[in-house]
Design a protein around this motif. Sequence first.
Motif, PDB file in Angstrom:
ATOM      1  N   ILE A  44       9.615  -8.817   1.892  1.00 37.07           N
ATOM      2  CA  ILE A  44       8.594  -9.688   2.445  1.00 37.07           C
ATOM      3  C   ILE A  44       7.278  -8.957   2.652  1.00 37.07           C
ATOM      4  CG2 ILE A  44       9.404  -9.269   4.804  1.00 37.07           C
ATOM      5  CD1 ILE A  44       8.519 -12.119   5.465  1.00 37.07           C
ATOM      6  N   PHE A  45       7.341  -7.680   3.077  1.00 36.62           N
ATOM      7  CA  PHE A  45       6.114  -6.938   3.323  1.00 36.62           C
ATOM      8  C   PHE A  45       5.418  -6.570   2.021  1.00 36.62           C
ATOM      9  CE2 PHE A  45       8.606  -6.323   7.149  1.00 36.62           C
ATOM     10  CZ  PHE A  45       7.675  -6.659   8.130  1.00 36.62           C
ATOM     11  N   ASP A  46       6.196  -6.304   0.974  1.00 35.29           N
ATOM     12  CA  ASP A  46       5.590  -6.012  -0.322  1.00 35.29           C
ATOM     13  C   ASP A  46       4.840  -7.225  -0.844  1.00 35.29           C
ATOM     14  OD1 ASP A  46       6.647  -3.404  -0.453  1.00 35.29           O
ATOM     15  OD2 ASP A  46       8.575  -4.218  -1.107  1.00 35.29           O
ATOM     16  N   SER A  47       5.455  -8.403  -0.782  1.00 35.75           N
ATOM     17  CA  SER A  47       4.805  -9.596  -1.304  1.00 35.75           C
ATOM     18  C   SER A  47       3.588  -9.957  -0.473  1.00 35.75           C
ATOM     19  CB  SER A  47       5.784 -10.771  -1.333  1.00 35.75           C
ATOM     20  OG  SER A  47       6.228 -11.084  -0.030  1.00 35.75           O
TER      21      SER A  47
ATOM     22  N   THR B 123      11.019  -3.834   9.993  1.00 33.66           N
ATOM     23  CA  THR B 123      11.727  -3.361   8.809  1.00 33.66           C
ATOM     24  C   THR B 123      11.384  -1.899   8.603  1.00 33.66           C
ATOM     25  OG1 THR B 123      12.145  -3.764   6.457  1.00 33.66           O
ATOM     26  CG2 THR B 123       9.888  -3.989   7.205  1.00 33.66           C
ATOM     27  N   GLY B 124      12.274  -1.184   7.946  1.00 36.14           N
ATOM     28  CA  GLY B 124      12.056   0.239   7.700  1.00 36.14           C
ATOM     29  C   GLY B 124      12.434   1.073   8.905  1.00 36.14           C
ATOM     30  N   ASN B 125      12.891   2.283   8.624  1.00 36.28           N
ATOM     31  CA  ASN B 125      13.314   3.163   9.713  1.00 36.28           C
ATOM     32  C   ASN B 125      12.348   4.311   9.954  1.00 36.28           C
ATOM     33  OD1 ASN B 125      13.775   4.823   7.508  1.00 36.28           O
ATOM     34  ND2 ASN B 125      16.014   4.648   7.616  1.00 36.28           N
ATOM     35  N   GLY B 126      11.253   4.345   9.204  1.00 39.91           N
ATOM     36  CA  GLY B 126      10.290   5.415   9.378  1.00 39.91           C
ATOM     37  C   GLY B 126      10.678   6.709   8.711  1.00 39.91           C
ATOM     38  N   VAL B 127      11.869   6.742   8.094  1.00 38.83           N
ATOM     39  CA  VAL B 127      12.336   7.958   7.415  1.00 38.83           C
ATOM     40  C   VAL B 127      12.459   7.677   5.919  1.00 38.83           C
ATOM     41  CG1 VAL B 127      14.178   9.666   7.256  1.00 38.83           C
ATOM     42  CG2 VAL B 127      13.557   8.692   9.486  1.00 38.83           C
ATOM     43  N   ASP B 128      13.398   6.802   5.567  1.00 43.50           N
ATOM     44  CA  ASP B 128      13.578   6.439   4.160  1.00 43.50           C
ATOM     45  C   ASP B 128      12.552   5.405   3.696  1.00 43.50           C
ATOM     46  OD1 ASP B 128      15.860   8.068   4.050  1.00 43.50           O
ATOM     47  OD2 ASP B 128      17.050   6.452   4.923  1.00 43.50           O
TER      48      ASP B 128
ATOM     49  N   PHE C 254       6.173  -4.303  10.590  1.00 42.79           N
ATOM     50  CA  PHE C 254       6.487  -5.350  11.560  1.00 42.79           C
ATOM     51  C   PHE C 254       5.768  -6.633  11.164  1.00 42.79           C
ATOM     52  CE2 PHE C 254       5.270  -7.529  15.582  1.00 42.79           C
ATOM     53  CZ  PHE C 254       6.544  -7.855  16.026  1.00 42.79           C
ATOM     54  N   LEU C 255       6.480  -7.739  11.198  1.00 42.10           N
ATOM     55  CA  LEU C 255       5.920  -9.060  10.928  1.00 42.10           C
ATOM     56  C   LEU C 255       6.173  -9.924  12.152  1.00 42.10           C
ATOM     57  CD1 LEU C 255       4.753 -11.223   8.965  1.00 42.10           C
ATOM     58  CD2 LEU C 255       7.101 -11.644   8.221  1.00 42.10           C
TER      59      LEU C 255
END
Length: 305
Positions: free
Chosen positions: A3-6, A60-65, A70-71
């Motif tokens: 969703i964040f990519d789009s 979304t995302g863990n800040g590492v991988d 945030f939405l």
Amino acid sequence: MGIFDSFYNNPQDALPNSDKSASLQMLFSEPLSDDIAHLQNVVRAFDSTLRAATVTGIGTGNGVDAPRSFLGQVEWGPHRVELVAFGVPMPAEVVERCVTPAAYSPEDKERARGQRAHALLYYKGSAVNMNEQFVAVALVAGALCREGALAILNEGAHTAVPAILFTSQFTFGTNISPSQFLRSMPPLYLFAGFVKYEVEGFDGLWIRTHGLEEFGLPNLATHARGHEQSEEVFDIFCNVASYMMAQGPVLEAGHTMQIGDEQFMALRELTPEEAILDDGGPLLVANFIRADEANPHIFGSERAH
């Protein structure tokens, strides 16, 4: 593609009915928290009009991988502000377009350039008045300034303000609230912009506004003798912008406007030689003239206060 990519590839697709809605952007030193309860407390504490605001969203995302993003949305009364926060820096060219011409300290500008995350804020409530939309979006942005923000940007207006404006105890004091401050702020400070250009082939510099088209108004430009005239032009353009916001788009090429006891502003279209200033939106060039040069029989006269 998530969703964040789009959203990042085409934010207008992700936010329906986005035409003519206020939007601001923010720069952060670290990715914005996705702790909903915490963000809601931060927003509610910022201004009395936000005491009943609700914050919802997903992270979304863990800040590492993967970068943490945030939405979410903030809702209160008739207002809804949608927020998309990215755990990566905003593109440098966008940052420079806003930060470079902004009227604040070089030190704060350097801090803004060191951003490591950013957010996009869009108005999606029911307010029709564009100023009210901007106040609502700026209230949310101002609240989030306490979350490691470096600056608030208005990309369409080519302007920015430092986050410290909304975190300093001296900004509001005890006599004015954030919402009152935003409603009394000069219109060319954040909701629209004021930019100086040195243009090849012209002595001095050109000064013009950006972003007034979002209010259904023409932008203003003038050719100045030098930087020393910019403060005077800023005051005049702010007064004219405020006048147009209150009265509507009443000014057009061929009009004169009284801006002082003995000073008038004559408005005209760009000439072909000035086309470098054209960004596709409505733009009027202001020539400052004496009272005896104004011809109300031709132009019609209005007084800006």
